[in-house]
Design an enzyme around this catalytic site. Sequence first.
Site, mmCIF file in Angstrom:
data_model
loop_
_atom_site.group_PDB
_atom_site.id
_atom_site.type_symbol
_atom_site.label_atom_id
_atom_site.label_comp_id
_atom_site.label_asym_id
_atom_site.label_seq_id
_atom_site.Cartn_x
_atom_site.Cartn_y
_atom_site.Cartn_z
ATOM 1 N N HIS A 49 -7.414 11.503 0.096
ATOM 2 C CA HIS A 49 -7.244 12.136 1.395
ATOM 3 C C HIS A 49 -8.446 13.178 1.601
ATOM 4 O O HIS A 49 -8.071 14.156 2.392
ATOM 5 C CB HIS A 49 -5.956 12.799 1.450
ATOM 6 C CG HIS A 49 -4.821 11.976 1.122
ATOM 7 N ND1 HIS A 49 -4.338 10.981 1.881
ATOM 8 C CD2 HIS A 49 -3.667 11.885 0.193
ATOM 9 C CE1 HIS A 49 -3.357 10.237 1.443
ATOM 10 N NE2 HIS A 49 -2.871 10.840 0.507
ATOM 11 N N HIS B 224 -1.655 6.801 4.273
ATOM 12 C CA HIS B 224 -1.830 5.696 2.937
ATOM 13 C C HIS B 224 -2.138 4.341 3.426
ATOM 14 O O HIS B 224 -1.962 3.340 2.679
ATOM 15 C CB HIS B 224 -0.425 5.834 2.641
ATOM 16 C CG HIS B 224 -0.306 7.163 1.761
ATOM 17 N ND1 HIS B 224 0.511 8.228 2.300
ATOM 18 C CD2 HIS B 224 -0.872 8.019 0.579
ATOM 19 C CE1 HIS B 224 0.417 9.362 1.898
ATOM 20 N NE2 HIS B 224 -0.207 9.015 0.786
#
Lengths: 202, 330
Positions: B57, B218
């Site tokens: 991320h 994700h």
Amino acid sequence: MDAFGGAEVRAWIDRFIANVLDRTGELTELDRRAGDGDYGTNLRSALGRARVNLEGAEDPAAVFTAVSEAFLNTGGTSGPLFGMWFREFAKAFTEPVNGTNLATAAGNAAAVVQRLGKAEVGHKTMVDAMVPAAQALRAAAERNAGPDQALHEAAAAARTGAESTEQLLARRGRASYVGEHARGVMDPGALTVAMFFAAANG
Amino acid sequence: MPVRALLNDPDELVAEALDGFARSHPGLVRANADPAYLIRAEPADKVALVSGGGSGHEPLHTGFVGTGMLDVAVPGAVFASPTAYQVRAAIRAADRGRGVLLVVKNYTGDLLNFGIAAELAAEEGIETRIALVDDDLATESEDGPGRRGTAAVLAVEKICGAAAERGADLEQLAELAARITTSARTLALATAACTHPGESRPSFELEVDEVEFGVGIHGEHGIGRRPYGSARELTAALADPVLESLGLTGGEEVLAIVNGLGATHGLELATVARELHEHLAARGIRIARSLVGSYVTALDMRGCSVTLLRLDPELAELWDAPVRTPALTW
């Protein structure tokens, strides 16, 4: 034997690690059918770390602390739950380990996992083996059974509990995502708990 | 053409990236290799802020370590929570005796590991509070794990970080974090999925005339496929549910975060930002502060998220406060 000393506890853990490492393929296969297939890998890395941590660990509390820290440093959700489970054994054990502190350890340990994992008996998780084993140890302690006999009964109870997960529909944990697909598959976490108690008596 | 990543060994990617990142910002941060965490170079006497989560991320969370934001960031494996052991080490390293605010995105693994680390820290006498961030409208539901934590975590880290620098105590920071989370919602879409490091195929395939709507960070599927359209149409599709959920009406001011998911060009994000300004202005809502760029990513996913945070003067002022981190500085 009335009490387990450090050497007996260490031998118990060494047998547990060796038995689980022998069967990681089988545990992974169960997780592949009922979860995401990473259980065996995570377990293998936790046990590898445990072996390193166990260098020089001699008294029962130190042995279980070494195992707990290794599991707390493992990914996934079963790793940290096992870490907190083993930690209660480390906290309750004074040398020598007797029937009373075995019962206290297993009772506190199952309660911690239930609280953190929000799982009850029947949800098809490791709790299905942890709780009956703790109950068996409590019952044995109340009639003053020695640790050998108590752990023998705990192993039988954990085994029955683990086998009961085969027919359950998962309510918590990874298997809850795959629903009916996991019916007929034993929960690998519960099987690991059964293997832990079975390793106590060689 | 399969996707090819720049890496040595997928198993070493997170550790090597952490090392490289720390070496690139020597005045701001330093890395601890084992257990892995990134800590600000010059600790400050204040309540500490610790956050973390799966890797993939970036620049979240490592890019936000520094003055005015995080004290320590804890990276897990790609898309996997850091371990409880790692988080406990991070808490110990961060604590200056004033307690530690743990900023946690709402995922089962993160909550479990940060929760366990908080309990272990409490036994050592370190006070912690968990600030749970759950802004993703796509997974809002009555039961189940609920809204995921996505780009609003950045606002929590920035605003609470500023308040901590000014001497707010742990309780005040926990309340502030809850207020920000209550006032912020996010929605995202993808025009292409991401590819895990070491793999050559993306996590899902899209046809040219569709987008994946309601994605998280994700690489997983969203809540449905929608027709591909102009930036104007897609921006409205993201903004409207957010406006409705927050109950924003004419005359209010917001912070808008137009966030790229990893492989979206700045030109596209600026276009979405323009459309968002137009869309909100037409409803009498003013974007008083904004942040546009790729800050909370899902590897190389193409697409963007839109986050709106209802502003009041205190939140705006804390947002404006100085910050000096590898990824955010003003």
